[in-house]
Design a protein around this motif. Structure first.
Motif, short mmCIF file in Angstrom:
data_model
loop_
_atom_site.label_atom_id
_atom_site.label_comp_id
_atom_site.label_asym_id
_atom_site.label_seq_id
_atom_site.Cartn_x
_atom_site.Cartn_y
_atom_site.Cartn_z
N PHE A 1 38.06 48.14 36.08
CA PHE A 1 36.80 48.19 36.83
C PHE A 1 35.79 49.09 36.12
O PHE A 1 34.63 48.71 35.90
CB PHE A 1 37.06 48.71 38.25
N SER B 1 34.63 47.68 32.75
CA SER B 1 33.71 46.54 32.87
C SER B 1 32.26 46.99 32.96
O SER B 1 31.35 46.29 32.51
CB SER B 1 34.07 45.70 34.09
N TYR C 1 38.05 40.96 38.92
CA TYR C 1 36.74 41.34 38.38
C TYR C 1 36.12 40.24 37.52
O TYR C 1 35.28 40.50 36.67
CB TYR C 1 36.88 42.64 37.58
#
Length: 244
Positions: free
Chosen positions: A139, A142, A219
């Protein structure tokens, strides 16, 4: 029960932090430059380009200095001061002027970065993270990834192959009695670890590829899994932004 599990995981983390505190090598199968060069070439093939790279858990910089000619800007990150000291020496010896080093862990690194990257990689590191920590890592990574970038997680312990490697099934001298002796040895190690509240395995957690894929899917990444060329009990996860 949940609280006890969290407490045990915390003790394991403390053990690994202490274990790596004074280490000065990345634990590669061989420290010979010929081997490190070959391992780096394999990983560069899977990194597949880009101009900027973040190497999380760079250790003593054994691979980092081989990546250097292929990138304009690189940042190596590790929580161990002794590892970073060795990495700094390697960088100076190789005159790699495009590499910067940061001391941080998987939680603190993101606030220390001042740019985004085409490639974010970690080699032999993910095994020391729980699945929730891997989720957090992907996360956070990203948000630091340039468009068209990749997160490449190298050398993840494969729970399907790692136990077989530990008992010597892949060894050249594999035999019934040698395997039996190694099974007995591993049993003693696990028992001693349980009695002393230490990790069952110094190499960390084995993660199933399906579990990694679920996190990446969450994601909106596409994931490709590739068997490690130089570690028969490990695999790589190449995590890319979805196209379109």
């Amino acid at each position: 029960m949940f609280g006890e599990n969290e407490k045990n995981l915390s003790k394991q983390k403390d053990f690994w932090i202490e274990f790596f505190a004074g280490r000065r090598d990345g634990g590669h199968r061989s420290s010979a430059e010929e081997f490190l060069s070959m391992e780096a070439r394999e990983k560069l093939f899977h990194l597949d380009g880009g101009k900027t790279l973040l190497d999380f858990g760079c250790g003593a910089g054994e691979l980092l200095v081989y990546y250097a000619p292929e990138y304009e800007k690189m940042i190596g990150v590790d929580f161990s001061a002794s590892m970073l000291d060795e990495a700094s020496k390697r960088i100076r010896e190789r005159k790699c002027r495009n590499i910067s080093l940061i001391q941080a862990d998987d939680k603190t690194v993101w606030n220390k970065l001042e740019c985004s990257f085409d490639r974010i990689t970690a080699a032999g590191v993910i095994q020391y993270l729980t699945l929730q920590e891997i989720d957090n890592f992907i996360f956070n990574a990203s948000s630091c990834l340039n468009k068209g970038g990749k997160i490449v997680l190298f050398d993840i312990l494969d729970p399907r192959l790692y136990p077989l490697w530990k008992i010597g099934l892949f060894s050249q001298d594999a035999s019934f009695w040698n395997i039996l002796r190694k099974i007995g040895f591993e049993f003693k190690v696990v028992l001693a670890a349980s009695l002393n509240n230490r990790p069952r395995d110094i190499l960390g957690f084995a993660h199933n590829p399906n579990a990694i894929k679920k996190v990446a899917d969450k994601y909106s990444f596409e994931t490709t899994f590739v068997k490690s060329m130089y570690y028969e009990y490990k695999y790589h996860a190449i995590i890319e932004q979805t196209k379109g």
